[in-house]
Design a protein around this motif. Structure first.
Motif, PDB file in Angstrom:
ATOM      1  N   LEU A  39       0.966  -1.482  -0.231  1.00  0.00           N
ATOM      2  CA  LEU A  39      -0.293  -0.269  -0.118  1.00  0.00           C
ATOM      3  C   LEU A  39       0.812   0.681   0.213  1.00  0.00           C
ATOM      4  N   TYR A  40       1.994   1.203   0.929  1.00  0.00           N
ATOM      5  CA  TYR A  40       3.098   2.667   0.818  1.00  0.00           C
ATOM      6  C   TYR A  40       3.518   2.945  -0.466  1.00  0.00           C
ATOM      7  N   VAL A  60      10.787  -0.356   2.883  1.00  0.00           N
ATOM      8  CA  VAL A  60       9.931   0.429   1.677  1.00  0.00           C
ATOM      9  C   VAL A  60       9.779   2.048   1.550  1.00  0.00           C
ATOM     10  N   VAL A  61      11.054   1.871   0.544  1.00  0.00           N
ATOM     11  CA  VAL A  61      11.860   3.857   0.757  1.00  0.00           C
ATOM     12  C   VAL A  61      10.879   4.573  -0.710  1.00  0.00           C
ATOM     13  N   HIS A  78       7.285   2.800  10.959  1.00  0.00           N
ATOM     14  CA  HIS A  78       7.440   1.079  10.700  1.00  0.00           C
ATOM     15  C   HIS A  78       6.806   1.030  10.460  1.00  0.00           C
ATOM     16  N   LEU A  79       6.421  -0.803   9.554  1.00  0.00           N
ATOM     17  CA  LEU A  79       5.424  -0.958   8.571  1.00  0.00           C
ATOM     18  C   LEU A  79       4.831  -2.619   9.979  1.00  0.00           C
ATOM     19  N   MET A 156      13.167  12.388   2.221  1.00  0.00           N
ATOM     20  CA  MET A 156      13.281  10.487   1.977  1.00  0.00           C
ATOM     21  C   MET A 156      11.815   9.932   2.985  1.00  0.00           C
ATOM     22  N   PHE A 157      10.576   9.221   2.357  1.00  0.00           N
ATOM     23  CA  PHE A 157       9.606   8.273   3.552  1.00  0.00           C
ATOM     24  C   PHE A 157      10.698   7.305   3.795  1.00  0.00           C
ATOM     25  N   THR A 158      10.889   6.907   4.549  1.00  0.00           N
ATOM     26  CA  THR A 158      10.683   4.872   5.276  1.00  0.00           C
ATOM     27  C   THR A 158      10.282   4.153   5.517  1.00  0.00           C
ATOM     28  N   GLY A 159       9.511   2.794   5.651  1.00  0.00           N
ATOM     29  CA  GLY A 159       9.016   2.599   6.739  1.00  0.00           C
ATOM     30  C   GLY A 159       9.313   0.475   6.734  1.00  0.00           C
TER      31      GLY A 159
END
Length: 434
Positions: A39-40, A60-61, A78-79, A156-159
């Protein structure tokens, strides 16, 4: 720009809320985060992020490139989430239903309750509400770029996967393997762990300690022929509680070091047999001035003292390390350790975040988490400046009253961008921690 940013956040609020609902409706227990990761990734691609990818660990990035040179600021969530527990405790709400209604919520300072619109569901407050806002803060930044505003630096988005088990595997693999391999540096981090729109500046560290107390089996009808490991453990537990309380350190911001017995079992654990092993797990919270190694030594000293008093007392202590496997099939075993960390209110990174919120007219307030976060890796270990900022509130995390305020979500969309814009005006030396 900041007035326009507020208008953009209001425009994006319905989409952010709907995205948060979709995230909540997809279960994502640790090691089973693939659906939420998908989804992200799909959302960032739809919004037009410049680069979107998944690494081999399942993190995910998404990256948005500025129009001018500047630092890269990581916005992290966090996911995974914890188990919802017994559904009967959820006051009629489906933990994966993402229902919206009017409910009572604490105000920012936890001094009163307010009726406001909220989203209910597991991870609404830890951290799908904040993650949705961070992704749509990227969308707001893209709109500013489209309107011709100059944007310095990179967003930068990170999950990351596997945050809840506490070994920080996802974050460690992201910053130690994935980003270096791809040649992607970053300069600082904004976490979306729950802060209630305050800037959070640190938390205590944590180490999970495993103790095995040894005995000798015998028939339950003749206990004098054995050595009951549970009885020996009782003396040990009493000594640990007293010793840690007596020597506890107090940090003016993070609070007091502590220890909590979180699990105890014995073996063989059968009828009519004296147990020869007792297994104890402790959650040890530490403050600056303590280390995981010093916490282990403190327990070892207690074992040594009891052994000197009782020749039949035998025990050992070690840091827990549990194998973890990501949904991609990659696995690793890491010690369950989090470093204590804090960053000063006067640090340039913090001051830039404060300036961004002030320009939006949001109150600038500081706080510290009771729980631990993956910022232990970033700020505590590899020494990158870090803060927390999100719409979620710590009171509702991991509870069957899990929910997030929608009015706070709108403010967080704008707040994240304002923080980013100010941080990207900093010189490179501002990102060096003392």
């Amino acid at each position: 720009m900041f007035k326009e940013l507020t208008m953009i956040a209001a425009e994006l609020k319905p989409l952010t809320v709907e995205f948060c609902q979709r995230l909540i409706r997809v279960p994502a227990l640790s090691g089973r985060e693939e659906g939420v990761a998908d989804l992200y990734l799909a959302e960032m691609e739809k919004l037009g992020y410049d680069e979107v990818f998944r690494d081999e660990w399942g993190n995910v990035v998404g990256i948005i490139k500025g129009t001018e040179p500047g630092p890269t600021i990581m916005y992290n969530c966090h996911l995974d989430h914890v188990d919802p527990g017994d559904y009967s405790e959820w006051q009629g709400y489906d933990p994966y239903g993402a229902a919206i209604d009017i409910d009572e919520m604490e105000n920012q300072d936890r001094t009163a309750l307010e009726k406001t619109e909220v989203i209910h569901g597991r991870a609404a407050s830890d951290v799908k509400g904040g993650g949705a806002c961070q992704v749509y803060s990227g969308a707001a930044l893209l709109k500013l770029r489209e309107k011709g505003y100059k944007i310095a630096g990179n967003f930068m988005f990170t999950g990351v996967v596997l945050e809840e088990p506490a070994e920080q595997l996802g974050m460690i693999k992201l910053v130690e393997e994935t980003l270096p391999a791809k040649g992607i540096p970053f300069d600082g981090v904004v976490s979306c762990e729950a802060t209630g729109l305050k800037l959070y500046l640190g938390h205590r560290g944590r180490v999970e300690l495993k103790i095995t107390v040894e005995g000798v089996t015998s028939h339950g009808s003749a206990p004098w022929l054995g050595i009951n490991a549970v009885n020996k453990a009782a003396k040990f537990i009493e000594k640990v509680e007293a010793s840690v309380a007596e020597s506890a350190l107090q940090d003016p911001q993070l609070g007091r070091s502590s220890i909590a017995l979180t699990n105890i079992t014995c073996s063989p654990g059968s009828m009519c047999i004296v147990p020869d092993r007792c297994y104890i797990t402790y959650d040890r919270r530490l403050v600056p001035g303590e280390t995981p190694e010093s916490c282990v030594q403190q327990i070892q000293d207690i074992i040594d003292a009891l052994s000197a008093q009782d020749q039949n007392f035998r025990a050992n202590v070690e840091i827990a390390a549990v194998p973890r496997i990501s949904y991609t099939g990659k696995g690793a075993t890491l010690p369950n350790v989090k470093e204590a960390w804090k960053i000063s209110e006067t640090n340039p990174f913090v001051q830039a975040a404060s300036a961004g919120l002030a320009k939006l007219g949001q109150p600038v307030k500081y706080g510290y988490w009771d729980f631990g976060t993956d910022l232990s890796v970033v700020c505590g270990r590899i020494r990158k400046p870090s803060v927390g900022y999100s719409p979620m509130q710590e009171l509702y995390c991991h509870r069957p009253i899990d929910k997030v305020r929608i009015d706070y979500m709108e403010k967080a969309i704008a707040g994240n961008v304002a923080i980013f814009l100010e941080m990207c005006q900093l010189s490179s030396d501002a990102f060096v921690l003392d």
